[in-house]
Design a protein around this motif. Sequence first.
Motif, PDB file in Angstrom:
ATOM      1  N   ALA A 148      -6.543   3.024   1.860  1.00 10.94           N
ATOM      2  CA  ALA A 148      -5.150   3.480   1.926  1.00 10.94           C
ATOM      3  C   ALA A 148      -5.000   4.876   1.340  1.00 10.94           C
ATOM      4  O   ALA A 148      -4.239   5.700   1.864  1.00 10.94           O
ATOM      5  CB  ALA A 148      -4.248   2.491   1.186  1.00 10.94           C
ATOM      6  N   LEU A 149      -5.711   5.158   0.265  1.00 12.85           N
ATOM      7  CA  LEU A 149      -5.619   6.478  -0.365  1.00 12.85           C
ATOM      8  C   LEU A 149      -6.446   7.515   0.387  1.00 12.85           C
ATOM      9  O   LEU A 149      -6.037   8.676   0.513  1.00 12.85           O
ATOM     10  CB  LEU A 149      -6.068   6.386  -1.819  1.00 12.85           C
ATOM     11  N   LEU A 195       0.810  -1.213   0.000  1.00 17.48           N
ATOM     12  CA  LEU A 195       0.000   0.000   0.000  1.00 17.48           C
ATOM     13  C   LEU A 195       0.847   1.268   0.000  1.00 17.48           C
ATOM     14  O   LEU A 195       0.400   2.313  -0.468  1.00 17.48           O
ATOM     15  CB  LEU A 195      -0.956  -0.018   1.193  1.00 17.48           C
ATOM     16  N   ASP A 196       2.068   1.184   0.500  1.00 18.37           N
ATOM     17  CA  ASP A 196       2.965   2.340   0.399  1.00 18.37           C
ATOM     18  C   ASP A 196       3.304   2.624  -1.063  1.00 18.37           C
ATOM     19  O   ASP A 196       3.412   3.790  -1.470  1.00 18.37           O
ATOM     20  CB  ASP A 196       4.247   2.091   1.191  1.00 18.37           C
ATOM     21  N   ALA A 197       3.484   1.577  -1.853  1.00 13.13           N
ATOM     22  CA  ALA A 197       3.749   1.763  -3.281  1.00 13.13           C
ATOM     23  C   ALA A 197       2.541   2.392  -3.971  1.00 13.13           C
ATOM     24  O   ALA A 197       2.691   3.241  -4.855  1.00 13.13           O
ATOM     25  CB  ALA A 197       4.114   0.437  -3.934  1.00 13.13           C
ATOM     26  N   LEU A 198       1.348   1.974  -3.578  1.00 17.03           N
ATOM     27  CA  LEU A 198       0.132   2.573  -4.134  1.00 17.03           C
ATOM     28  C   LEU A 198       0.096   4.065  -3.838  1.00 17.03           C
ATOM     29  O   LEU A 198      -0.181   4.890  -4.725  1.00 17.03           O
ATOM     30  CB  LEU A 198      -1.096   1.886  -3.542  1.00 17.03           C
ATOM     31  N   ARG A 199       0.372   4.429  -2.596  1.00 15.78           N
ATOM     32  CA  ARG A 199       0.379   5.854  -2.230  1.00 15.78           C
ATOM     33  C   ARG A 199       1.464   6.607  -3.001  1.00 15.78           C
ATOM     34  O   ARG A 199       1.253   7.747  -3.438  1.00 15.78           O
ATOM     35  CB  ARG A 199       0.591   6.004  -0.724  1.00 15.78           C
ATOM     36  N   HIS A 200       2.612   5.989  -3.171  1.00 18.33           N
ATOM     37  CA  HIS A 200       3.696   6.604  -3.945  1.00 18.33           C
ATOM     38  C   HIS A 200       3.254   6.880  -5.378  1.00 18.33           C
ATOM     39  O   HIS A 200       3.490   7.970  -5.914  1.00 18.33           O
ATOM     40  CB  HIS A 200       4.918   5.684  -3.941  1.00 18.33           C
ATOM     41  N   ASN A 201       2.612   5.898  -6.000  1.00 22.19           N
ATOM     42  CA  ASN A 201       2.197   6.062  -7.392  1.00 22.19           C
ATOM     43  C   ASN A 201       1.112   7.123  -7.531  1.00 22.19           C
ATOM     44  O   ASN A 201       1.093   7.873  -8.513  1.00 22.19           O
ATOM     45  CB  ASN A 201       1.719   4.716  -7.955  1.00 22.19           C
TER      46      ASN A 201
END
Length: 372
Positions: free
Chosen positions: A49-50, A11-17
Amino acid sequence: MARPLVADIDLDALRHNYALARELAGESQALAVIKADAYGHGAVACARALESLPQGKRPPAFAVACLEEAETLRRGGIESPVVLLEGIFEADELSRVEALGLWVAVHSEWQVQALLAYRPAEPIPVWLKVDSGMHRLGFSPEHAPAVWERLAAATEQVAGLQLMSHFATADAVNSSYFSRQLACMQALSRRLGAALCLSNSPATLAWPDSHGAWVRPGVMLYGSDPLEQPSEVSRRLRPVMTLRSEIIAVRDLAVGEPVGYAGRWRAPRPSRIAVVACGYGDGYDRHAVDGTPVLVAGQRTGLAGKVSMDMLTVDITDIPEADIGTEVVLWGRSRHGAVLSVDEVARYCDTISYTLLTGILPRVPRCYSRLD
């Protein structure tokens, strides 16, 4: 012990993207497209997460394909606005649209008529879809102004009217057709004084002139590069899903021995073959050819033989330390640090990343975590 196949969702990668999409959007607002269960990643978990990002950094709205997907988000506690990209499928869905506080696209005359005949307690935000060249959904550019005027005049039913369209060739390096679609929509926007939502993932990444009032990143949020040729910007995307399993058996084969159904792969030398707990019954593509890359203990090797329903086989001859229990990454990030792009795997399967990501079936557990 449970079957070792899991889809790890970072989910950190999702937030990064998503942060990258916002950075590229500039003054434009960035919808987060989470249709098809967030491209197989789990819509509610990804939306949470977002939505949990700080004010000003979270999506102003999510986008899904249909009412059922929006209802799933609302049941999951998601309170942000949600846009129905395909609008309603029946007139009686409007009562649910109103009750759930959704925004709705309209692309057909019958939808316009249903909306204008409805009497909501509060006007419904509407996105008018124009067919600028994709030739799927939307009103023709010639017909759209008349529809826009009807909707704009219906102040009891309609609020926040916007224009939207979809690009057919935004992923291409050079595309006169893209330029034609963009010019069409920009002219229509000027004529009507309308806010625009045009940019899908490739346009968000590569065509800043198309961004308008809104962009709507989709597959890029999940770390897949939609561009025909990767760019410096698209290389900043991080994979969100890692499809991870383990070796469950090892076979030593003599030269010429076949592996799997129809014996498609035959050992070109004395070979070690690993059996991996993953197959087309999990959603891994049965069309994967011999040599389709996988990571075993963080090292690249390839598929050896046809994919079975519950298993596949890979060549580990050159990875002597590999044995039962060794990690196998079908795409994503290995615990050893190596990364295998889902886009690369898709090319070996003669498909695109969308089909691989959305094709992972429910029997594969999703594990939501920050990957170290």
